[in-house]
Design a protein around this motif. Structure first.
Motif, PDB file in Angstrom:
ATOM      1  N   ASN A  35      19.804  11.089  21.346  1.00 41.62           N
ATOM      2  CA  ASN A  35      19.753  10.740  19.931  1.00 41.62           C
ATOM      3  C   ASN A  35      20.864  11.484  19.193  1.00 41.62           C
ATOM      4  O   ASN A  35      21.280  12.564  19.623  1.00 41.62           O
ATOM      5  CB  ASN A  35      18.402  11.127  19.328  1.00 41.62           C
ATOM      6  CG  ASN A  35      17.239  10.530  20.087  1.00 41.62           C
ATOM      7  OD1 ASN A  35      17.249   9.341  20.428  1.00 41.62           O
ATOM      8  ND2 ASN A  35      16.235  11.338  20.372  1.00 41.62           N
ATOM      9  N   TYR A  37      22.292  12.684  15.202  1.00 40.95           N
ATOM     10  CA  TYR A  37      21.896  12.946  13.822  1.00 40.95           C
ATOM     11  C   TYR A  37      23.123  13.239  12.989  1.00 40.95           C
ATOM     12  O   TYR A  37      24.073  13.876  13.469  1.00 40.95           O
ATOM     13  CB  TYR A  37      20.929  14.141  13.759  1.00 40.95           C
ATOM     14  CG  TYR A  37      19.724  13.938  14.648  1.00 40.95           C
ATOM     15  CD1 TYR A  37      19.769  14.319  15.981  1.00 40.95           C
ATOM     16  CD2 TYR A  37      18.578  13.313  14.177  1.00 40.95           C
ATOM     17  CE1 TYR A  37      18.700  14.084  16.824  1.00 40.95           C
ATOM     18  CE2 TYR A  37      17.501  13.076  15.011  1.00 40.95           C
ATOM     19  CZ  TYR A  37      17.577  13.460  16.340  1.00 40.95           C
ATOM     20  OH  TYR A  37      16.518  13.210  17.172  1.00 40.95           O
ATOM     21  N   TYR A  88      25.091  15.909  15.296  1.00 38.69           N
ATOM     22  CA  TYR A  88      24.400  16.606  16.378  1.00 38.69           C
ATOM     23  C   TYR A  88      23.836  15.601  17.374  1.00 38.69           C
ATOM     24  O   TYR A  88      23.286  14.570  16.978  1.00 38.69           O
ATOM     25  CB  TYR A  88      23.225  17.427  15.836  1.00 38.69           C
ATOM     26  CG  TYR A  88      23.611  18.565  14.931  1.00 38.69           C
ATOM     27  CD1 TYR A  88      23.734  18.378  13.554  1.00 38.69           C
ATOM     28  CD2 TYR A  88      23.856  19.836  15.446  1.00 38.69           C
ATOM     29  CE1 TYR A  88      24.089  19.425  12.718  1.00 38.69           C
ATOM     30  CE2 TYR A  88      24.202  20.894  14.611  1.00 38.69           C
ATOM     31  CZ  TYR A  88      24.329  20.668  13.256  1.00 38.69           C
ATOM     32  OH  TYR A  88      24.684  21.716  12.426  1.00 38.69           O
ATOM     33  N   TRP A  92      15.803  15.262  25.465  1.00 34.78           N
ATOM     34  CA  TRP A  92      14.707  16.017  26.066  1.00 34.78           C
ATOM     35  C   TRP A  92      15.211  16.643  27.358  1.00 34.78           C
ATOM     36  O   TRP A  92      15.938  16.018  28.115  1.00 34.78           O
ATOM     37  CB  TRP A  92      13.526  15.085  26.370  1.00 34.78           C
ATOM     38  CG  TRP A  92      12.355  15.820  26.934  1.00 34.78           C
ATOM     39  CD1 TRP A  92      12.056  16.029  28.260  1.00 34.78           C
ATOM     40  CD2 TRP A  92      11.331  16.478  26.190  1.00 34.78           C
ATOM     41  NE1 TRP A  92      10.910  16.761  28.377  1.00 34.78           N
ATOM     42  CE2 TRP A  92      10.439  17.055  27.126  1.00 34.78           C
ATOM     43  CE3 TRP A  92      11.085  16.627  24.834  1.00 34.78           C
ATOM     44  CZ2 TRP A  92       9.318  17.775  26.724  1.00 34.78           C
ATOM     45  CZ3 TRP A  92       9.961  17.339  24.443  1.00 34.78           C
ATOM     46  CH2 TRP A  92       9.102  17.899  25.378  1.00 34.78           C
ATOM     47  N   LEU A  96      13.347  22.535  30.792  1.00 36.26           N
ATOM     48  CA  LEU A  96      12.814  23.373  29.711  1.00 36.26           C
ATOM     49  C   LEU A  96      11.527  22.797  29.135  1.00 36.26           C
ATOM     50  O   LEU A  96      10.783  23.503  28.457  1.00 36.26           O
ATOM     51  CB  LEU A  96      13.849  23.513  28.597  1.00 36.26           C
ATOM     52  CG  LEU A  96      15.174  24.169  28.975  1.00 36.26           C
ATOM     53  CD1 LEU A  96      16.150  24.109  27.807  1.00 36.26           C
ATOM     54  CD2 LEU A  96      14.947  25.614  29.413  1.00 36.26           C
ATOM     55  N   ASN A  97      11.285  21.504  29.413  1.00 35.90           N
ATOM     56  CA  ASN A  97      10.135  20.798  28.847  1.00 35.90           C
ATOM     57  C   ASN A  97      10.130  20.900  27.326  1.00 35.90           C
ATOM     58  O   ASN A  97       9.090  21.145  26.688  1.00 35.90           O
ATOM     59  CB  ASN A  97       8.832  21.355  29.411  1.00 35.90           C
ATOM     60  CG  ASN A  97       7.676  20.374  29.258  1.00 35.90           C
ATOM     61  OD1 ASN A  97       7.889  19.175  29.054  1.00 35.90           O
ATOM     62  ND2 ASN A  97       6.459  20.877  29.345  1.00 35.90           N
ATOM     63  N   SER A  98      11.299  20.698  26.763  1.00 33.97           N
ATOM     64  CA  SER A  98      11.446  20.754  25.314  1.00 33.97           C
ATOM     65  C   SER A  98      12.700  19.993  24.905  1.00 33.97           C
ATOM     66  O   SER A  98      13.578  19.753  25.742  1.00 33.97           O
ATOM     67  CB  SER A  98      11.540  22.200  24.840  1.00 33.97           C
ATOM     68  OG  SER A  98      12.775  22.766  25.211  1.00 33.97           O
ATOM     69  N   PRO A  99      12.803  19.636  23.617  1.00 34.71           N
ATOM     70  CA  PRO A  99      14.035  19.005  23.151  1.00 34.71           C
ATOM     71  C   PRO A  99      15.151  20.042  23.080  1.00 34.71           C
ATOM     72  O   PRO A  99      14.897  21.235  22.871  1.00 34.71           O
ATOM     73  CB  PRO A  99      13.678  18.506  21.744  1.00 34.71           C
ATOM     74  CG  PRO A  99      12.247  18.819  21.530  1.00 34.71           C
ATOM     75  CD  PRO A  99      11.808  19.794  22.542  1.00 34.71           C
ATOM     76  N   PHE A 101      19.350  20.574  21.527  1.00 31.92           N
ATOM     77  CA  PHE A 101      20.396  20.061  20.645  1.00 31.92           C
ATOM     78  C   PHE A 101      21.762  20.495  21.136  1.00 31.92           C
ATOM     79  O   PHE A 101      21.911  21.503  21.836  1.00 31.92           O
ATOM     80  CB  PHE A 101      20.217  20.625  19.225  1.00 31.92           C
ATOM     81  CG  PHE A 101      19.127  19.968  18.433  1.00 31.92           C
ATOM     82  CD1 PHE A 101      17.859  20.549  18.357  1.00 31.92           C
ATOM     83  CD2 PHE A 101      19.352  18.787  17.738  1.00 31.92           C
ATOM     84  CE1 PHE A 101      16.854  19.956  17.613  1.00 31.92           C
ATOM     85  CE2 PHE A 101      18.351  18.194  16.988  1.00 31.92           C
ATOM     86  CZ  PHE A 101      17.099  18.779  16.939  1.00 31.92           C
ATOM     87  N   GLY A 103      25.567  21.807  19.797  1.00 35.71           N
ATOM     88  CA  GLY A 103      25.927  22.776  18.773  1.00 35.71           C
ATOM     89  C   GLY A 103      26.432  22.169  17.477  1.00 35.71           C
ATOM     90  O   GLY A 103      26.603  22.866  16.480  1.00 35.71           O
TER      91      GLY A 103
END
Lengths: 110, 115
Positions: A35, A37, A88, A92, A96-99, A101, A103
């Motif tokens: 994704n 942003y 940005y 996923w 890390l089992n997390s989103p 980003f 830099g």
């Protein structure tokens, strides 16, 4: 140090086409969707591209996204002064089992 | 229309606590995962925490694990972040965001940790 790697800056002149890269590894970009942003100065981020290449309602078709392997790219065609913003990428991360980003890339319209 | 409105930010000293709230409207709050994402001054975005639709599952960034607690009240359409043992490097604008894919964001709430 961000998990996803973006160039810190990019620039172009009005009407030009610019591209911003986002590099990851097999546990994030390769295995999941990316994704993008847009964050205009002094405002909250806004979803620009989801699922690699889909535009939410209201986002001009000048913005496009693509993904190949462990890299993704955001392209802006017909650059306009109002496109000057921070961009940005995010994905996923299975390890890390997390989103995670990137830099961020500061786009300057010359 | 979807709206997320954060509140509760402010200036605190290192070691103190703060509780952020995010009021949701314009969508079925209980149908969505929710997140807290922060941005330190002049820096990029950092995901902080997410919570599942029921509130039973949550996850935290290593930088806040053990100090921050995310929760939600689906009946009141609200998301919370309890922040304890705050440090200077927690200074940031804190955004609540729906998703993934973080398709809607609040305007942010500034948390400043300074002695």
């Amino acid at each position: 140090q961000s998990v996803l790697t973006q160039p810190p800056s990019a620039s172009g002149t009005p009407g030009q086409r610019v591209s911003i890269s986002c590099s990851g590894i097999s546990s994030n970009i390769r295995s999941d969707t990316v994704n993008w942003y847009q964050q205009l100065p002094g405002t909250a981020p806004k979803l620009l591209i989801y699922s690699n290449n889909q535009r939410p309602s209201g986002v001009p078709d000048r913005f496009s996204g693509s993904k190949s392997g462990t890299s993704a790219s955001l392209a802006i065609s017909g650059l306009q002064s109002e496109d000057e913003a921070d961009y940005y990428c995010a994905a996923w991360d299975d390890s890390l089992n997390s989103p995670v980003f990137g830099g961020g890339t500061k786009l300057t319209v010359l | 229309q979807v709206q997320l409105v954060e509140s509760g930010g402010g200036l605190v000293k290192p070691g103190e606590s703060l509780r952020l709230s995010c009021a949701a409207s314009g969508f079925t709050f209980s149908d969505y995962y929710m997140n807290w994402i922060r941005q330190a001054p002049g820096k990029g975005l950092e995901w902080v925490s997410y919570i599942s639709t029921s509130g039973r599952t949550h996850r935290y960034a290593d930088s806040v694990k053990g100090r921050f607690t995310i929760s939600r009240d689906n009946a009141k359409r609200s998301l919370f972040l309890q922040m304890n043992s705050l440090r200077a490097d927690d200074t940031a604008i804190y955004y609540c965001a729906r998703g993934p894919p973080f398709d809607f964001w609040g305007q942010g709430s500034l948390v400043t940790v300074s002695s």
